[in-house]
Design a protein around this motif. Structure first.
Motif, PDB file in Angstrom:
ATOM      1  N   LEU A 172     -13.640 -12.968  -8.741  1.00 34.46           N
ATOM      2  CA  LEU A 172     -14.034 -13.568  -7.473  1.00 34.46           C
ATOM      3  C   LEU A 172     -12.813 -14.029  -6.680  1.00 34.46           C
ATOM      4  O   LEU A 172     -12.660 -13.708  -5.493  1.00 34.46           O
ATOM      5  N   VAL A 173     -11.934 -14.773  -7.348  1.00 33.03           N
ATOM      6  CA  VAL A 173     -10.738 -15.263  -6.651  1.00 33.03           C
ATOM      7  C   VAL A 173      -9.870 -14.093  -6.209  1.00 33.03           C
ATOM      8  O   VAL A 173      -9.366 -14.066  -5.085  1.00 33.03           O
ATOM      9  N   SER A 174      -9.720 -13.091  -7.093  1.00 29.26           N
ATOM     10  CA  SER A 174      -8.857 -11.971  -6.719  1.00 29.26           C
ATOM     11  C   SER A 174      -9.490 -11.162  -5.589  1.00 29.26           C
ATOM     12  O   SER A 174      -8.782 -10.651  -4.719  1.00 29.26           O
ATOM     13  N   ALA A 175     -10.824 -11.075  -5.559  1.00 29.43           N
ATOM     14  CA  ALA A 175     -11.467 -10.365  -4.449  1.00 29.43           C
ATOM     15  C   ALA A 175     -11.232 -11.109  -3.148  1.00 29.43           C
ATOM     16  O   ALA A 175     -10.952 -10.507  -2.107  1.00 29.43           O
ATOM     17  N   PHE A 176     -11.316 -12.436  -3.213  1.00 29.55           N
ATOM     18  CA  PHE A 176     -11.071 -13.233  -2.024  1.00 29.55           C
ATOM     19  C   PHE A 176      -9.632 -13.040  -1.538  1.00 29.55           C
ATOM     20  O   PHE A 176      -9.384 -12.747  -0.366  1.00 29.55           O
ATOM     21  N   LEU A 177      -8.695 -13.189  -2.478  1.00 25.17           N
ATOM     22  CA  LEU A 177      -7.279 -13.000  -2.125  1.00 25.17           C
ATOM     23  C   LEU A 177      -7.055 -11.610  -1.549  1.00 25.17           C
ATOM     24  O   LEU A 177      -6.413 -11.446  -0.511  1.00 25.17           O
ATOM     25  N   PHE A 229      -8.116 -21.847 -20.487  1.00 23.07           N
ATOM     26  CA  PHE A 229      -9.202 -21.097 -19.834  1.00 23.07           C
ATOM     27  C   PHE A 229      -8.910 -20.945 -18.333  1.00 23.07           C
ATOM     28  O   PHE A 229      -8.945 -19.848 -17.776  1.00 23.07           O
ATOM     29  N   LEU A 230      -8.555 -22.082 -17.677  1.00 28.68           N
ATOM     30  CA  LEU A 230      -8.231 -22.021 -16.253  1.00 28.68           C
ATOM     31  C   LEU A 230      -6.969 -21.188 -16.024  1.00 28.68           C
ATOM     32  O   LEU A 230      -6.875 -20.437 -15.055  1.00 28.68           O
ATOM     33  N   GLY A 231      -6.010 -21.328 -16.953  1.00 30.99           N
ATOM     34  CA  GLY A 231      -4.768 -20.569 -16.824  1.00 30.99           C
ATOM     35  C   GLY A 231      -5.018 -19.064 -16.846  1.00 30.99           C
ATOM     36  O   GLY A 231      -4.442 -18.317 -16.054  1.00 30.99           O
ATOM     37  N   ILE A 232      -5.899 -18.628 -17.756  1.00 31.84           N
ATOM     38  CA  ILE A 232      -6.211 -17.198 -17.855  1.00 31.84           C
ATOM     39  C   ILE A 232      -6.881 -16.723 -16.566  1.00 31.84           C
ATOM     40  O   ILE A 232      -6.556 -15.662 -16.030  1.00 31.84           O
ATOM     41  N   ILE A 233      -7.817 -17.547 -16.046  1.00 29.13           N
ATOM     42  CA  ILE A 233      -8.458 -17.182 -14.779  1.00 29.13           C
ATOM     43  C   ILE A 233      -7.388 -17.043 -13.698  1.00 29.13           C
ATOM     44  O   ILE A 233      -7.391 -16.101 -12.903  1.00 29.13           O
ATOM     45  N   GLY A 234      -6.442 -17.984 -13.697  1.00 29.33           N
ATOM     46  CA  GLY A 234      -5.366 -17.939 -12.711  1.00 29.33           C
ATOM     47  C   GLY A 234      -4.557 -16.663 -12.817  1.00 29.33           C
ATOM     48  O   GLY A 234      -4.285 -15.994 -11.812  1.00 29.33           O
ATOM     49  N   ILE A 235      -4.181 -16.285 -14.048  1.00 29.63           N
ATOM     50  CA  ILE A 235      -3.389 -15.065 -14.248  1.00 29.63           C
ATOM     51  C   ILE A 235      -4.171 -13.846 -13.770  1.00 29.63           C
ATOM     52  O   ILE A 235      -3.648 -12.991 -13.059  1.00 29.63           O
ATOM     53  N   SER A 240      -4.823  -9.314 -10.031  1.00 30.62           N
ATOM     54  CA  SER A 240      -5.821  -8.261  -9.812  1.00 30.62           C
ATOM     55  C   SER A 240      -6.121  -7.982  -8.346  1.00 30.62           C
ATOM     56  O   SER A 240      -6.915  -7.096  -8.051  1.00 30.62           O
ATOM     57  N   TRP A 241      -5.524  -8.742  -7.429  1.00 32.16           N
ATOM     58  CA  TRP A 241      -5.901  -8.551  -6.032  1.00 32.16           C
ATOM     59  C   TRP A 241      -5.304  -7.311  -5.373  1.00 32.16           C
ATOM     60  O   TRP A 241      -5.864  -6.814  -4.395  1.00 32.16           O
ATOM     61  N   PRO A 242      -4.159  -6.749  -5.860  1.00 30.96           N
ATOM     62  CA  PRO A 242      -3.514  -5.686  -5.065  1.00 30.96           C
ATOM     63  C   PRO A 242      -4.386  -4.470  -4.770  1.00 30.96           C
ATOM     64  O   PRO A 242      -4.352  -3.962  -3.654  1.00 30.96           O
ATOM     65  N   ILE A 290     -15.876  -3.467  -5.412  1.00 32.92           N
ATOM     66  CA  ILE A 290     -14.671  -3.649  -6.228  1.00 32.92           C
ATOM     67  C   ILE A 290     -14.811  -4.859  -7.134  1.00 32.92           C
ATOM     68  O   ILE A 290     -14.333  -4.870  -8.270  1.00 32.92           O
ATOM     69  N   LEU A 291     -15.518  -5.872  -6.650  1.00 33.52           N
ATOM     70  CA  LEU A 291     -15.779  -7.039  -7.486  1.00 33.52           C
ATOM     71  C   LEU A 291     -16.529  -6.623  -8.743  1.00 33.52           C
ATOM     72  O   LEU A 291     -16.159  -7.000  -9.857  1.00 33.52           O
ATOM     73  N   THR A 292     -17.568  -5.806  -8.584  1.00 31.89           N
ATOM     74  CA  THR A 292     -18.341  -5.393  -9.769  1.00 31.89           C
ATOM     75  C   THR A 292     -17.537  -4.458 -10.662  1.00 31.89           C
ATOM     76  O   THR A 292     -17.827  -4.355 -11.835  1.00 31.89           O
ATOM     77  N   ILE A 293     -16.531  -3.776 -10.100  1.00 29.93           N
ATOM     78  CA  ILE A 293     -15.720  -2.913 -10.954  1.00 29.93           C
ATOM     79  C   ILE A 293     -14.636  -3.724 -11.658  1.00 29.93           C
ATOM     80  O   ILE A 293     -14.229  -3.403 -12.776  1.00 29.93           O
ATOM     81  N   THR A 294     -14.175  -4.797 -10.992  1.00 31.46           N
ATOM     82  CA  THR A 294     -13.104  -5.610 -11.590  1.00 31.46           C
ATOM     83  C   THR A 294     -13.619  -6.450 -12.754  1.00 31.46           C
ATOM     84  O   THR A 294     -12.910  -6.646 -13.737  1.00 31.46           O
ATOM     85  N   ILE A 295     -14.850  -6.944 -12.650  1.00 30.35           N
ATOM     86  CA  ILE A 295     -15.376  -7.824 -13.701  1.00 30.35           C
ATOM     87  C   ILE A 295     -15.308  -7.169 -15.089  1.00 30.35           C
ATOM     88  O   ILE A 295     -14.743  -7.759 -16.012  1.00 30.35           O
TER      89      ILE A 295
END
Lengths: 369, 331
Positions: A172-177, A229-235, A240-242, A290-295
């Motif tokens: 979600l965050v990477s899709a937004f970015l 957990f938050l750190g992994i989400i951050g990484i 993943s946004w490019p 792309i969100l559904t493919i990234t998950i």
């Protein structure tokens, strides 16, 4: 009711209707969608669906194989309410392994909506209601237990919560970015575009998993599991946004020259307004695809990271953490059911792939099926 | 052609510099360094007092230049690589990084390349079958298999194959050789044993790529089979075999070739996880260990090499593409 002077809108199909129609034509996509929905419900309400507390260790119940659920008792009599037998631990005289035998004299019926251990849902509601369970004294370990006697089904459900959340929020965050950076890059062009293109190129030249691995060791070891957990989400979100940014940029480049953008400009709309109000809505369907493919990609990445011990840290569980118990052939050979979290990953990723594939075909309303 | 390659190389240069810098930044991101790990070991295992250990470690930091500023260290590292091919020193192996990497690169590349070949050949063949038998039972079965192949985690597939081979077939799995052959000289028996071990990582690493190639090949071939020139070929009476293999397949290979370049580092990263499960003496476990112990020059060099391999294989894929597809000009 429209009268004769105001011509009614011509009856046609909107893009959205076309998309839905196309989506419905693909049975696999629908199956995937239903499974994904099911997984979200189960993981969000994990404590309700989990029959046991996932971290409750019982050393007398180590490595119980998946327990059988019976409908017929020893006398061959049918019971409408399924039941399990009590288990008596024993020692195999040859291998010195603990074995469990069913004590057919003690039956424990399985009830729906039982009250047992207490939990807090969303940090607000306190409850002790669970989907199913047995009376005190009986056990129902549908998928067996692990090395510390913890119920594997409950651990898979709770682990799924972490695996799904990490992948979902990361995506979600990477899709937004990706959407914002891509839109800005395509809309403004110039130096901003040149710099972001270079960054995208750089990030895409690394295979993702080694990069995830290298960055996850940068999470300080003294952080609590939730911090990790938050750190992994951050990484995940930072790396993943490019792909999305590149795609959105391409779309925006073509929309920039369209009349509706020129018109918005002409009536004096500021740039951010044009990007968010006029340009981004046009690419939103691609963002969702792309969100559904990234998950699923991130679910796989989290699995591999935690499996290698670089991701989620115990006592928090994820599917990868659960599988990291299954690394030695010795434990695997005796207790093959501890590989089951792998099936959970497989089914989840498969469902997301079905869904993502169907969505991708569905939003492409100009192509023929 | 030469001009094209040269131009691409020049264009790749800034990317390569950025890659090396980024790798160094990433590897230096964790707090502390290898000496921090070593200090803990000295205290816990060698029985040194914390003060002694700190002094010794500080001395070693100075000896290896780890106390210098970040940019200076980066400059030295990259300078040595470019000027003398020296990738730095691996603290945990106590050998130069290049020695550690070269000694394991052969097997790593062998597994990755074989997996690559496996995924291309099998993927393309199944793709052709699926496209020419569209809607048949075989096509549906392969489509489901492809989805499964894309969705199964590498390490889980490795675990399952390992479990089945060991407990259902009683075969030895893990490493490249059975215990009796590990230090034996090359014989026919050792070679067969080697192959028996080799196929497992090759299949595991190649599965996702096979599934992907199959789907791409099927979709493309279906597109091409609908085009006018294929209809022309059919109507002039060519055999179906010729139409497909001589006319249609050649034109649908293009995205597969483009993918050849991109796939290499992904195969290598799949190899990292797989070899951790199968306990293979390749780069995977070394990289993992280097990350955990912060053996930074080793980890950084490997991370950088992965990206460099991607840049180079993309370049190679471009060249091959032009060779297969005459419509592409190098101008």
């Amino acid at each position: 009711m429209p009268d004769a002077t105001t011509p009614s809108r011509p009856k046609g199909t909107t893009t959205f209707q076309l998309t839905v129609r196309r989506f419905n034509r693909s049975p696999l996509a629908k199956i995937g969608g239903v499974i994904v929905l099911f997984l979200f419900v189960v993981t969000v309400f994990a404590p309700f669906f989990a029959p046991y507390d996932y971290n409750r260790t019982r050393l007398g119940m180590v490595y119980i194989p998946p327990q059988r659920v019976h409908f017929f008792d020893e006398a061959g009599q049918f019971h409408l309410r399924p039941f399990t037998y009590a288990l008596t631990p024993d020692m195999d005289p040859d291998t010195w392994r603990r074995i469990y035998t069913e004590d057919t004299s003690r039956r424990y019926p399985i009830y729906l909506f039982v009250r047992s251990w207490e939990y807090r849902l969303f940090g607000v509601f306190t409850s002790d209601l669970h989907l199913f369970g047995t009376e005190e004294g009986g056990t129902v370990h549908l998928l067996g237990t692990d090395k510390l006697g913890r119920d594997l089904l409950s651990r898979i459900i709770f682990g799924g919560r972490v695996s799904m959340y990490v992948a979902f929020f990361g995506a979600l965050v990477s899709a937004f970015l990706g959407a914002v950076i891509g839109a800005m890059s395509g809309y403004y062009g110039g130096a901003f575009d040149a710099v972001t293109q270079r960054i995208i190129e750089l990030l895409l030249s690394f295979p993702t998993l080694p990069l995830f691995m290298a960055l996850s060791v940068a999470i300080p070891v003294e952080w609590p599991p939730f911090g990790v957990f938050l750190g992994i989400i951050g990484i995940f979100s930072l790396l993943s946004w490019p792909v999305l940014a590149r795609e959105v940029r391409g779309k925006v480049l073509s929309y920039r020259e369209e009349e509706f953008v020129t018109a918005a400009h002409a009536i004096g709309a500021p740039n951010p307004y044009i990007i968010f109000k006029h340009v981004l809505p046009n690419v939103i369907s691609h963002v969702i695809v792309i969100l559904t493919i990234t998950i699923p990609e991130l679910i796989l990445a989290e699995g591999a990271l935690s499996f290698l011990g670089l991701g989620i840290q115990p006592p928090m569980v994820s599917w990868g953490v659960l599988l990291s118990d299954a690394t030695t052939l010795e434990t695997l050979g005796r207790n093959p059911w501890i590989m089951l979290p792998g099936i959970a990953i497989l089914v989840t990723v498969l469902a997301f792939n079905f869904l993502g594939d169907g969505l991708r075909d569905a939003v492409d309303t100009t192509s023929h099926l | 052609m030469t001009a094209f390659i040269l131009r691409r190389l020049v264009y790749a240069l800034p990317t390569l510099i950025l890659i090396s810098f980024f790798s160094f930044v990433v590897i230096n991101a964790p707090p502390g360094d290898y000496m921090t790990t070593m200090q803990a070991t000295l205290v816990s295992q060698a029985g040194m007092s914390p003060g002694e250990a700190r002094a010794l470690v500080q001395q070693m930091r100075e000896a290896y230049g780890l106390d210098r500023p970040f940019l200076v260290r980066y400059g030295q590292w990259i300078g040595n690589i470019v000027l003398s091919g020296d990738f730095g020193f691996s603290f945990s192996f106590r050998r130069p990084v290049s020695e550690v990497i070269w000694s394991r690169l052969g097997m790593t590349l062998l597994v990755a390349l074989l997996a690559h070949m496996f995924s291309v050949i099998v993927g393309v063949l199944i793709g052709i079958y699926s496209a020419t038998h569209r809607g048949s039972l075989g096509d549906s079965a392969f489509t489901v298999l492809a989805f499964l192949g894309l969705s199964i985690p590498n390490f889980f597939l490795a675990l399952v194959i390992m479990y089945v081979l060991v407990f259902n077939f009683g075969q030895h799995v893990g490493g490249f050789f059975s215990p009796q052959y590990v230090i034996a000289p090359w014989t026919w028996g050792r070679f067969v044993d080697f192959l028996q071990h080799l196929w497992v990582p090759v299949v595991v690493v190649g599965t996702a790529g096979t599934a992907r190639n199959m789907r791409v090949m099927r979709a493309n071939l279906l597109d091409v089979l609908n085009s006018n020139y294929v209809r022309t070929a059919r109507s002039k009476g060519l055999s179906e075999r010729k139409v497909i293999y001589k006319h249609a397949v050649r034109n649908s290979l293009q995205p597969i070739i483009m993918y050849l370049g991109v796939a290499m580092p992904f195969l290598l990263s799949g190899e990292i996880v797989t070899s951790a499960v199968l306990n293979l003496p390749t780069m995977g476990p070394v990289f993992l260990n280097a990350l955990v112990t912060q053996d930074m020059y080793l980890a950084g060099s490997f991370l950088m090499l992965l990206a460099v391999v991607l840049v180079i294989s993309n370049l190679l894929a471009d060249i091959v593409l032009g060779w297969v597809d005459p419509r592409i000009s190098y101008a």
